[in-house]
Design a protein around this motif. Structure first.
Motif, PDB file in Angstrom:
ATOM      1  N   VAL A  39       0.821  -1.206   0.000  1.00  0.00           N
ATOM      2  CA  VAL A  39       0.000   0.000   0.000  1.00  0.00           C
ATOM      3  C   VAL A  39       0.855   1.256   0.000  1.00  0.00           C
ATOM      4  CG1 VAL A  39      -1.997  -1.066   1.059  1.00  0.00           C
ATOM      5  CG2 VAL A  39      -0.245  -0.028   2.514  1.00  0.00           C
ATOM      6  N   HIS A  83     -10.124  -1.011  -6.103  1.00  0.00           N
ATOM      7  CA  HIS A  83      -9.825  -0.558  -4.737  1.00  0.00           C
ATOM      8  C   HIS A  83      -8.338  -0.719  -4.418  1.00  0.00           C
ATOM      9  CE1 HIS A  83     -13.876   0.351  -3.357  1.00  0.00           C
ATOM     10  NE2 HIS A  83     -14.277  -0.686  -4.068  1.00  0.00           N
ATOM     11  N   ALA A  84      -7.742  -1.824  -4.838  1.00  0.00           N
ATOM     12  CA  ALA A  84      -6.310  -2.041  -4.595  1.00  0.00           C
ATOM     13  C   ALA A  84      -5.467  -1.003  -5.340  1.00  0.00           C
ATOM     14  CB  ALA A  84      -5.911  -3.453  -5.013  1.00  0.00           C
ATOM     15  N   ARG A  95      -5.974   2.377  -3.528  1.00  0.00           N
ATOM     16  CA  ARG A  95      -5.249   2.367  -2.258  1.00  0.00           C
ATOM     17  C   ARG A  95      -3.759   2.574  -2.491  1.00  0.00           C
ATOM     18  NH1 ARG A  95      -7.617  -1.760  -0.283  1.00  0.00           N
ATOM     19  NH2 ARG A  95      -6.211  -3.341  -1.113  1.00  0.00           N
ATOM     20  N   ARG A  96      -3.222   1.893  -3.493  1.00  0.00           N
ATOM     21  CA  ARG A  96      -1.796   2.016  -3.813  1.00  0.00           C
ATOM     22  C   ARG A  96      -1.463   3.432  -4.286  1.00  0.00           C
ATOM     23  NH1 ARG A  96       2.541  -1.371  -5.022  1.00  0.00           N
ATOM     24  NH2 ARG A  96       4.318   0.013  -5.278  1.00  0.00           N
ATOM     25  N   THR A 119      -8.948   7.641  -3.375  1.00  0.00           N
ATOM     26  CA  THR A 119     -10.130   6.819  -3.117  1.00  0.00           C
ATOM     27  C   THR A 119     -10.597   6.127  -4.386  1.00  0.00           C
ATOM     28  OG1 THR A 119     -11.658   8.627  -3.570  1.00  0.00           O
ATOM     29  CG2 THR A 119     -10.874   8.408  -1.290  1.00  0.00           C
TER      30      THR A 119
END
Length: 120
Positions: free
Chosen positions: A7, A40-41, A44-45, A49
């Motif tokens: 992340v 989402h991944a 996040r990275r 959002t």
């Protein structure tokens, strides 16, 4: 077992959120060795959002298509530069092959991405 995704943002402050998302998608794909990653991944990275990712690309497929276009355009620009060089054909071929190998090693995700978008 799902691959662990870092992340830690891979971005710098001078990039747009859109470019941050594209860079993050490439990084996550490289780390997980697959194009089967979630929006989402990627968000996040990128340190943003998922709704922001949806704003720019609508869907994960839209983001991945934009990533493929961006990386392909870079390769096509290099090819145009190569065609403009006044060198013997064997030297042009050597340069072209070395660039293909370099691009593949730098953007291994592009190969996986093209299979996902186009199929086998």
């Amino acid at each position: 077992m799902a691959a662990r995704i870092s992340v830690a943002p891979v971005l710098s402050d001078d990039r747009s959120p859109r470019d941050q998302l594209l860079d993050a998608a490439g990084a996550v794909m490289t780390e997980t060795e697959t194009a089967e990653i979630s929006l989402h991944a990627i968000a996040r990275r990128a340190g943003v959002t998922a709704p922001l990712a949806t704003y720019y690309f609508k869907t994960k497929e839209g983001l991945l298509l934009a990533l493929a276009r961006r990386d392909t355009e870079r390769s096509l620009e290099q090819l145009q530069e190569l065609l403009a060089m006044e060198l013997p054909a064997d030297e042009l071929l050597r340069i072209h092959i070395s660039r293909i190998i370099r691009n593949y090693s730098r953007r291994a995700n592009l190969h996986k991405l093209s299979h996902l978008l186009v199929g086998d």
